[in-house]
Scaffold this active site. Structure first.
Site, PDB file in Angstrom:
ATOM      1  N   GLY A 238      45.876  46.382  34.698  1.00  0.00           N
ATOM      2  CA  GLY A 238      46.240  47.191  36.058  1.00  0.00           C
ATOM      3  C   GLY A 238      45.623  48.639  35.967  1.00  0.00           C
ATOM      4  N   GLU A 288      45.939  44.144  28.621  1.00  0.00           N
ATOM      5  CA  GLU A 288      45.185  43.167  29.358  1.00  0.00           C
ATOM      6  C   GLU A 288      44.100  43.682  30.706  1.00  0.00           C
ATOM      7  OE1 GLU A 288      48.289  40.675  30.800  1.00  0.00           O
ATOM      8  OE2 GLU A 288      49.044  40.189  28.828  1.00  0.00           O
ATOM      9  N   PRO A 289      43.384  44.631  30.301  1.00  0.00           N
ATOM     10  CA  PRO A 289      42.720  45.077  31.454  1.00  0.00           C
ATOM     11  C   PRO A 289      41.559  44.192  31.626  1.00  0.00           C
ATOM     12  CG  PRO A 289      41.779  46.318  29.251  1.00  0.00           C
ATOM     13  CD  PRO A 289      42.996  45.195  29.170  1.00  0.00           C
ATOM     14  N   GLY A 290      41.264  44.414  33.059  1.00  0.00           N
ATOM     15  CA  GLY A 290      39.997  43.509  33.635  1.00  0.00           C
ATOM     16  C   GLY A 290      39.304  44.547  34.557  1.00  0.00           C
ATOM     17  N   ARG A 327      36.018  41.983  48.897  1.00  0.00           N
ATOM     18  CA  ARG A 327      36.992  42.987  48.654  1.00  0.00           C
ATOM     19  C   ARG A 327      36.993  43.830  49.997  1.00  0.00           C
ATOM     20  NH1 ARG A 327      37.165  46.533  45.760  1.00  0.00           N
ATOM     21  NH2 ARG A 327      39.112  46.489  45.028  1.00  0.00           N
ATOM     22  N   TYR A 331      40.642  43.472  51.502  1.00  0.00           N
ATOM     23  CA  TYR A 331      41.709  44.355  51.193  1.00  0.00           C
ATOM     24  C   TYR A 331      41.048  45.663  52.089  1.00  0.00           C
ATOM     25  CZ  TYR A 331      41.966  41.680  46.769  1.00  0.00           C
ATOM     26  OH  TYR A 331      42.081  40.989  45.716  1.00  0.00           O
ATOM     27  N   CYS A 361      29.205  34.549  59.867  1.00  0.00           N
ATOM     28  CA  CYS A 361      29.883  34.368  61.413  1.00  0.00           C
ATOM     29  C   CYS A 361      31.437  34.941  61.114  1.00  0.00           C
ATOM     30  CB  CYS A 361      29.577  33.168  61.929  1.00  0.00           C
ATOM     31  SG  CYS A 361      27.954  32.845  61.772  1.00  0.00           S
ATOM     32  N   GLU A 362      31.814  36.016  61.032  1.00  0.00           N
ATOM     33  CA  GLU A 362      33.135  36.715  61.006  1.00  0.00           C
ATOM     34  C   GLU A 362      33.259  37.870  61.314  1.00  0.00           C
ATOM     35  OE1 GLU A 362      36.083  34.969  60.146  1.00  0.00           O
ATOM     36  OE2 GLU A 362      35.224  33.129  59.496  1.00  0.00           O
ATOM     37  N   TYR A 390      36.103  41.535  40.402  1.00  0.00           N
ATOM     38  CA  TYR A 390      36.668  40.569  41.595  1.00  0.00           C
ATOM     39  C   TYR A 390      35.361  40.853  42.639  1.00  0.00           C
ATOM     40  CZ  TYR A 390      40.748  41.296  38.931  1.00  0.00           C
ATOM     41  OH  TYR A 390      41.614  41.379  37.905  1.00  0.00           O
TER      42      TYR A 390
END
Ligand SMILES: *Cc1c(COP(=O)(O)O)cnc(C)c1O
Length: 431
Positions: A238, A288-290, A327, A331, A361-362, A390
């Site tokens: 995190g 546990e870093p991503g 992303r 978000y 098309c969005e 991500y």
């Protein structure tokens, strides 16, 4: 530290001109910097040196086999959330004895596979899952090493758009319920209690929430240590990164570089806050870093296809879309966007506000809205920064767009590490 810098008006990743990568591999393409990723790993590893520790890279942030191989070679462990991720880690040469298996909905097949491969720990998220693992281990005549994921219920103060606070309750077991569930686990025949785990959210930019959570869980760790001789305490991932760190036009500096530190919080602050309370526990610590390890280590290269003007707005329509990098759409997250080539005259292009959007098309298919940018022309090559975590892992074939290519830079060399999909790939497996 980042290894993305301007040299003579060209954006380089390490010693590779990104314009060259785009010419050879076409766009859109994700490009990763091995040096940046390993630098982040090494810094964190060094900061945690006073502790008996293992960094378990959270595979879900970027699953490419060549990225996993970097971590295998660095002797990292892995935090996995599915059988597929375990398969990938093994394919990259990873050691299952350094894998922790997280996730709220593990299937029978996944549990069986993880038992066969002898993962280090199942991080259990509910009592129901604990019973299920016990049952499956029994059938397989195995003993499942387990840790409960506890929810310390602290506010992680994460960015508003990617706050996971309200969802946190779906994860883990309330701290107050944990002792009773450990007691139940102790009576189960086919599980072995070996640790305790927590994870308080993602993109956390201060050290305090980590320290608060550790101090809250520490008494439970002590109790579990004396009662069940647990071997590890995993404090989760995190750690946040900087997304707003424009490469100043031409000058080649990241605004937020703090003595070479590109993370939102410094590794040093983080370590200073967490090492003392962890050291007192005298137990092996897992992290546990991503995002922290790979986020700033990747960019998405894309080219401007069309520039479109209406009376009210200007749009640059690029060849990457939300299907490559979701992303911003998902978000509203911010990504720095820079031109890869900035010749002197180009640097003098007048800045104005423009929407940088994809071809999907969005209406949600955008990378930046009303972004102040130097004048853009058709054919301009752009780099969407901090796309290493991500990014590709959330890419889809929406609008029947083939998945993009991925490349890895090391020094003055780059290699294609995932081929761009073709139209034939799109229909493969369909009848
Ligand atoms: C997603 C996740 C991580 C990694 O999160 P980052 O924000 O990328 O560091 C670590 N542990 C668990 C259990 C996770 O679900």
């Amino acid at each position: 530290m980042h290894f993305f810098r301007y040299r003579n008006g060209h954006l380089y990743c390490e010693d590779v001109d990104l314009a060259r990568v785009a010419e050879e591999l076409d766009t859109p393409t994700f490009v990763y910097s091995a040096g940046t990723i390993l630098d982040h790993y090494t810094r964190l590893d060094g900061a945690l040196a006073p502790l008996d520790h293992l960094i378990c890279y959270a595979v879900k942030a970027n699953t490419n086999r060549s990225i996993l191989k970097l971590f295998v070679d660095a002797s990292a462990g892995f935090d996995i959330v599915s059988g597929g991720e375990l398969y990938r880690v093994l394919a990259a040469g990873g050691d299952p004895a350094k894998c922790t298996f997280a996730g709220v909905g593990k299937s029978r097949e996944e549990i069986e596979y993880a038992l066969e491969q002898r993962v280090y720990s199942f991080n259990v998220e509910s009592e129901a899952e604990l019973e299920y693992i016990d049952k499956i281990a029994g059938v397989k005549n195995a003993r499942a090493p387990i840790a409960l994921r506890v929810n310390p219920d602290v506010d992680p103060h994460t960015h508003e758009y990617i706050s996971t606070g309200s969802h946190e309750n779906k994860f883990g077991i309330a701290l107050t319920d944990a002792p009773a569930i450990y007691e139940r686990a102790a009576k189960m025949r086919n599980v072995e209690i070996i640790g305790v785990q927590m994870h308080i959210g993602s993109q956390i930019t201060q050290a305090a929430p980590f320290e608060n959570a550790i101090r809250k869980v520490a008494p439970v760790v002590r109790e579990l240590k004396s009662k069940y001789r647990i071997k590890f305490f995993s404090i989760g991932g995190g750690m946040g990164i900087v997304y707003r760190c424009a490469l100043e036009s031409g000058s080649g500096k990241w605004w937020h570089d703090r003595g070479g530190e590109s993370s939102a919080f410094s590794v040093r602050d983080y370590a200073e806050a967490i090492v003392p309370p962890l050291r007192e526990l005298g137990i092996r610590i897992l992290v546990e870093p991503g995002r922290f390890l790979v986020g700033n280590g990747g960019v998405l290269l894309t080219r401007v296809r069309y520039v479109k003007k209406s009376s009210a707005k200007k749009f640059a329509i690029v060849d990457a879309g939300m299907n490559e990098l979701i992303r911003p759409a998902l978000y509203h997250s911010y990504h720095e966007i820079v031109r890869v080539k900035q010749t002197k005259s180009e640097r003098e292009r007048k800045a104005s506000k423009i929407d940088i959007v994809g071809p999907v098309c969005e209406s949600g298919d955008f990378f930046a809205l009303d972004r102040e940018m130097p004048k853009l022309y058709e054919g301009d090559l752009l780099a969407i920064m901090s796309a290493g975590a991500y990014g590709f892992v959330m890419a889809s074939n929406y609008n029947s767009r083939p998945l993009p290519a991925e490349a890895l830079v090391r020094g003055d060399k780059f290699a294609l590490i995932r081929k761009r999909q073709t139209w034939e790939d799109l229909v493969r497996g369909e009848t």
